[in-house]
Design an enzyme around this catalytic site. Structure first.
Site, PDB file in Angstrom:
ATOM      1  N   GLU A  68     -19.919  21.605 -20.165  1.00  0.00           N
ATOM      2  CA  GLU A  68     -18.491  21.606 -19.848  1.00  0.00           C
ATOM      3  C   GLU A  68     -18.209  20.898 -18.222  1.00  0.00           C
ATOM      4  OE1 GLU A  68     -15.160  23.685 -17.260  1.00  0.00           O
ATOM      5  OE2 GLU A  68     -17.054  22.921 -16.513  1.00  0.00           O
ATOM      6  N   ASP A  71     -21.703  25.947 -17.624  1.00  0.00           N
ATOM      7  CA  ASP A  71     -20.237  25.761 -16.807  1.00  0.00           C
ATOM      8  C   ASP A  71     -20.484  25.003 -15.729  1.00  0.00           C
ATOM      9  OD1 ASP A  71     -17.345  26.545 -16.615  1.00  0.00           O
ATOM     10  OD2 ASP A  71     -18.274  27.344 -14.573  1.00  0.00           O
TER      11      ASP A  71
END
Lengths: 422, 546, 234
Positions: free
Chosen positions: B246, B204
């Site tokens: 991401e 992330d």
């Protein structure tokens, strides 16, 4: 079905690929490579800027140019294949070009564009002349918005003009059109205009396209069709009109296209204009008319000479067109010396009406009638220029208004001539 | 129990994105859990997917939906215990399903013991694990991501009387990756899960790992060095595992994260997704082909991840202003559907629950180059609830049947973590797995077929793409090719029937075999290949030279 | 002798009576044919007159300039003239048919020639009439064009065009009739040649300056400047 004959197979295939559109911009061309690129760029920017979400297409109807006009138009397409970095468009914008069959004429080009617009079910369609080099992207908005938003059917332009530009419009087309059809359209012979899908289907289906006058003077014809068909008309201010070098300096050709078509239209619309019409005001968006006070150079002596000599030489021809009294008056005017020449509004209106009636009756070849009007128009122009030489734009406009009133007053005279034996 | 090694397995994957909380509740506490998820593995196997991507399930104060992790080595108590996770993982592997989990590297929760220690005093050994400063004027060139809630990237810590750095919410302090101890510890965390058998991580917020003065603190070279280091260790110690980035960036800006094939294996293609929706609404392929033309080539061992919808809003960051306004007007007329720079809706409601459009979009998802991700519930056409705050409207419980709580839980309906969908169109009585399983023509059955066909040929995951540009701009057509296999995909983006002429001279002599019905279409000759397509129809053809 | 005289007399009388008796019915037939011919010719005249009036032929001939020509010669209108002409042609035709019935030797041939001549007469008249029409149209076109192009002496140009076309059509007409074809052809050639020579001389000597100016304008791009005084009408 006129479409069957006017749209060839290749063009039809391209139209299939374009599919249904919201907006369509037509560009009739014939050897316009010099200016068409610039015009199409402006149209494209106009569409992207003001109608980014609408499905649009640019259609070029070409009369068989030999100078790459068609390639220049096609190159302006926005497709996913040829990605251009400098502009961002949501959609594909097709620019397609077709070579219509037959001799180059604005009528066939416009008919092609209208048939295409009808087939693509365009909601609004604009036509831009390829020599309108003064075009800005705003033109596209100004022309199409009244159709898209306010469901008008016919959008005709109002230009900012030089004081002595468009003399034929001011001295004949506007007053006569206004008197006969009771519609105050300032530019009955527009080169840049817009119309609704409704109007396009109506006009594309008319069978008068096959006639010479409709082909040659299609712009005039469309204006009249809009007026007589009771379509909603609006005028919109476009700004300066370029004094294109390709503008018809040939007076006779210009008259054939405009005056000829106006005369011709009277035949089929007699029932409409012979009745008492309520004057219909036309809404104008933007300035009503705007004149550049700077006068242009012109050769007064030559105008005068051509008028005087024309009346003399054409006497036998004029005799068969004009009534005896009008001819005498015209001859009198022609014989007056240069400084005192005065072709009055009243006499001019009578002259034009007698010509129209003669055209109706085909006393001689119709084309010759239109040609024979040219020298007389020169005389009228001379008077107009002399009267307004030092006038302000406002005074000039009031003179035009006076001429219009003269035409309106003389309308019964036209009816009388129309039915009379001569 | 790791699965057989195929270094490029992620290229052939069909990923199912699921939040453990939303899938199935085995202990009647109103929240889904790992035992429940394990029980539903047969359903997922039947669906045909071969990879599960789990949303964060770590212990957390849940102030950012689990992205605020308080303990990297455990499972949030309401989802079960670590053993439950292990059982689920083994169950998945037994069914040939791989599992990807979330790994939040950039920041922790402010409840994490590391931060608690770090803030406790200036000379604590973990003080340097976070980014502290006496002023809030450092790194001024850095944008604030959550403009709606945060005023600054610095937050004042009243305990230790200093500012700490946070790119996201102020309760999510950023870890200091300039500190080798942090890097080692985080690698230790990853090892912990890799040892357990996890097949990959979705990392992330990777662009924000490192801060440098005078930059915008995104995509810095130092960040790439850290990722390359992780990748090297991964390849050495755990070959066949995968890293997914991401990073909501333009494709050209994302390209460095693939490096020379030595950073991430996969990355999300964010700008494509809104353009697929846009192309569909405009009935024009231009947005789609254009963005794919602008997408740079990536190394052989790398792959894009494609998705239609996910747990976040349909993000409109990667579009122009004109496009964003258009998307809002067409897909989120109701202002309550908009969130941040995006649209918080599920697939079916976005497409007006139009089966043809849902099929077309899924067809494109599965046939464009990349690994497709199916968001849980979209395979049965679940709806959303815009009345729930934030993005919770697209995170409602999975609808299994028409019974109690839609079969999700036996708890009292009031105690569910989120209310169920109840309306007559999208409610669990209308849209649920059980009813759709019974019919061959249901969306679920159709999705199964689609996934099965997608998995039948490696060309979908690994093939090259060549766009055909038929003059009809409403038709998106491309040829995928891999080795001897070639497939032709033709999509009609418009709501009306279309004719299209395809220039297939290059493939002259091939016959077309429609892949869903295996019917034979005429052989390709010299003339343009003429096809007609119904509204929103698409074809997948296998090109075969026989 | 008297006997012989009387017998001869009787014989001759009988002979005469017999030939008269033979001739009388033929004469009757001739008279009847002539009478019927008159009726048919009259009806034809009536029909033609009505058709031409309906077709507004007078206006067409006015266009062609034929009416003015006839008026000057104090002749009736073209319609009247044409219908009278048809009447006479038809009646004479019938009279000749009637006469041929009389069986007078040698006359037959002449009558046959007359009928053979008729189509050519019509063709000649046709050519002549449309020649006049074309002459009028093109001369007017030339007049208008030269006035609008500001050329010198438009009337002269128009008259020249008219004369050339009229002479041409007359020569074609006479050729059709087969009357003095050579003379007409020679005359036409002489007139046309003289005209061209005259024009050549006129341009060569008188129009030298004009020609030079024209060529200069054409090739030195001076015409743009000249044109500037022409205002764009639209």
């Amino acid at each position: 079905m006129p479409e069957e004959t006017i749209l060839n197979d290749d063009f039809l295939r391209e139209l299939m690929n374009v599919g249904e559109v919201d907006l369509l911009v037509g560009v009739p061309t014939y050897n316009d490579a010099r200016t068409v690129g610039q015009v199409v760029q402006a149209i494209r920017s106009g569409l992207l800027k003001y109608f980014p979400r609408q499905r649009a297409a640019i259609i070029n109807a070409d009369g068989g140019s030999k100078d790459n006009t068609q390639e220049l138009v096609r190159a302006a397409s926005i497709s996913d294949m040829h990605h251009a970095d400098n502009l961002y468009a949501l959609r594909t914008l097709h620019c397609i070009s077709t070579r219509y069959t037959g001799t180059p004429s604005s009528g066939t080009a416009l008919h092609t564009i209208m048939a295409a617009s009808d087939l693509l079910r365009a909601n609004a369609c604009a036509v831009i002349s390829p020599d309108s080099t003064s075009i800005t992207p705003e033109w596209i908005q100004t022309l199409l918005q009244p159709v898209v938003n306010d469901v008008n059917d016919w959008v005709t332009p109002v230009y900012r003009r030089h004081k002595f530009e468009g003399l034929l419009i001011r001295n004949l087309l506007y007053p006569m059109n206004r008197a006969v059809y009771s519609s105050r359209v300032r530019e009955p012979y527009p080169t840049d205009f817009a119309f609704s899908g409704r109007f396009a289907s109506h006009v594309a289906g008319l069978d008068t396209w096959s006639e010479e006058a409709a082909r040659v003077g299609a712009e005039m014809y469309l204006t009249i069709a809009a007026i007589t068909g009771k379509f909603r008309i609006v005028q919109t201010y476009l700004g300066p009109k370029s004094r294109g070098e390709g503008a018809p300096a040939d007076l006779v050709a210009a008259m054939r296209r405009s005056v000829g078509t106006l005369f011709w239209s009277l035949d089929s619309t007699f029932n409409i204009w012979s009745a008492d019409l309520d004057p219909e005001p036309v809404v104008t968006i933007g300035p009503e008319h705007e004149l550049d006070p700077e006068p242009l150079r012109f050769n007064r002596k030559r105008l005068h000479d051509m008028f005087a000599r024309g009346v003399g030489e054409l006497e036998p021809v004029l005799r068969s067109i004009l009534s005896h009294s009008t001819l005498c008056q015209v001859q009198q005017v022609a014989s007056s010396p240069e400084g005192e020449l005065g072709y009055t509004d009243e006499l001019w209106a009578h002259t034009v009406y007698e010509f129209a009636a003669a055209y109706h009756k085909s006393v001689i070849s119709r084309d010759h009638i239109v040609q024979a009007l040219a020298p007389l128009y020169r005389g009228r122009t001379y008077t107009f220029l002399a009267e307004n030489r030092d006038n302000s734009p406002e005074a000039l406009e009031s003179n035009v208004e006076a001429l219009c009133l003269a035409f309106e007053r003389s309308k019964p005279y036209l009816l009388e001539m129309w039915n009379g034996r001569k | 129990m790791p699965l057989p090694q195929d270094a490029l397995w992620y290229k052939d994957a069909v990923v199912y994105q699921v939040h453990v909380r939303a899938f199935y509740d085995s202990n009647a506490d109103g929240r889904g859990d790992f035992r429940g998820l394990a029980q539903k593995l047969d359903y997922l196997q039947d669906l045909g997917i071969n990879t599960i991507w789990l949303m964060p399930f770590f212990p957390s104060p849940l102030r950012d939906d689990g992205y605020d992790i308080a303990d990297y080595h455990s499972v949030h108590p309401s989802y079960g215990v670590l053993e439950d996770f292990k059982a689920f993982l083994d169950g998945a592997h037994q069914r040939g399903i791989r599992v990807i989990i979330e790994m939040v590297l950039n920041h922790t929760s402010d409840q994490h013991p590391w931060f608690q220690e770090s803030r406790s005093s200036h000379d604590n050994p973990k003080r340097d694990w976070y980014v502290w400063s006496d002023t809030d004027t450092r790194y001024r060139g850095t944008r604030i991501i959550f403009l709606d809630t945060e005023l600054s990237n610095w937050a004042w810590d009243p305990v230790s009387k200093q500012y700490y750095w946070h790119r996201f919410f102020s309760h999510q302090p950023d870890l200091n990756y300039d500190n080798p101890a942090v890097r080692e510890t985080m690698w230790g965390v990853m090892k912990f899960w890799l040892d357990m058998g996890v097949d990959g991580f979705r990392l992330d917020a990777v662009p924000y790992l490192v801060e440098r003065e005078g930059t915008n603190c995104e995509n810095l070279p130092e960040t790439h060095v850290i990722i390359q280091d992780f990748r090297r260790r991964l390849d050495e110690e755990y070959p066949g595992r995968m890293l997914l980035a991401e990073a909501n960036q333009w494709p050209a800006d994302l390209r460095p994260y693939f490096g020379g094939g030595n950073e991430f294996h996969m990355a999300f293609h964010f700008p494509l997704m809104p353009r697929m929706f846009m192309g569909l609404k405009l009935e024009d392929r231009k947005p789609i082909t254009e963005i794919l033309q602008q997408t740079p080539a990536i190394p052989e061992n790398c792959q894009w991840c494609l998705f239609l919808r996910n747990h976040d809003e349909l993000t409109l960051e990667m579009v122009t202003d004109i496009e964003r306004d258009y998307m809002y007007d067409e897909y989120a007329k109701d202002r309550s559907m908009r969130l941040n720079l995006g649209i918080r809706r599920r697939l079916a409601p976005l497409l007006d629950n139009d089966r043809r459009r849902i099929e077309l979009m899924n067809g494109m998802l599965m046939s464009l180059p990349g690994t497709p991700i199916v968001y849980y519930g979209d395979e049965i056409g679940m709806g959303d609830n815009v009345n729930l705050g934030d993005r919770n409207g697209v995170r409602t419980p999975m609808q299994w049947d028409g019974g109690w709580n839609g079969g999700f839980s036996t708890a009292d309906p009031e105690s569910l973590y989120s209310p169920l969908m109840l309306n007559p169109v999208y409610g669990y009585q209308a849209v649920n797995v059980q009813s759709q399983k019974r019919f061959d023509h249901s969306l679920l059955s159709w999705m199964k077929r689609l996934i099965r066909i997608r998995k039948s040929l490696a060309v979908f995951g690994r093939g090259s793409i060549e766009f055909l540009y038929p003059a009809n701009h409403r038709v998106l057509a491309y040829v995928r090719q891999y080795g001897k296999d070639a497939i032709l995909v033709v999509n009609n983006l418009s709501s009306s029937a279309q004719a299209v002429e395809l220039d297939l001279r290059h493939y002259k002599g091939n016959i077309l075999i429609e892949m869903f019905g295996r019917n034979i279409f005429p052989r390709i000759g010299d003339l343009p290949y003429l096809l007609t397509l119904g509204p929103y129809q698409f074809y997948w053809f296998r090109l075969r030279k026989i | 002798m008297w006997e012989r005289f009387f017998s001869e007399m009787t014989k001759e009388t009988l002979e005469i009576l017999r030939s008269v008796a033979q001739f009388l019915p033929r004469l009757m037939i001739t008279l009847i044919i002539v009478l019927i011919g008159w009726v048919i010719a009259y009806v034809l005249r009536y029909l033609l007159r009505s058709i031409l009036r309906l077709a507004k032929f007078d206006r067409l001939s006015e266009d062609a300039g034929a009416s003015q020509f006839l008026k000057k010669a104090a002749l009736p209108s073209t319609t009247e003239l044409l219908s009278r002409f048809v009447f006479w042609v038809a009646w004479i035709g019938f009279i000749l048919i009637g006469v041929s019935v009389l069986g007078i030797v040698g006359l037959q041939e002449h009558i046959g020639r007359f009928f053979g001549f008729l189509p050519r007469l019509f063709a000649a008249l046709f050519v002549f009439f449309f020649g006049l029409l074309a002459a009028s149209f093109f001369s007017r076109a030339a007049l208008l064009a030269s006035v609008n192009a500001d050329l010198p002496s438009p009337r002269l140009i128009a008259a020249t065009v008219r004369t050339v076309i009229v002479i041409f059509s007359v020569s074609v007409g006479f050729e059709e009739l087969g009357i003095g074809e050579h003379t007409i052809l020679v005359a036409f050639t002489i007139v046309f040649g003289a005209l061209m020579l005259g024009l050549a001389l006129a341009f060569g000597l008188g129009g030298r300056d004009l020609a030079r100016r024209y060529l200069e304008r054409r090739f030195m791009h001076e015409h743009k400047e000249e044109r500037e005084d022409e205002l764009s009408p639209l």
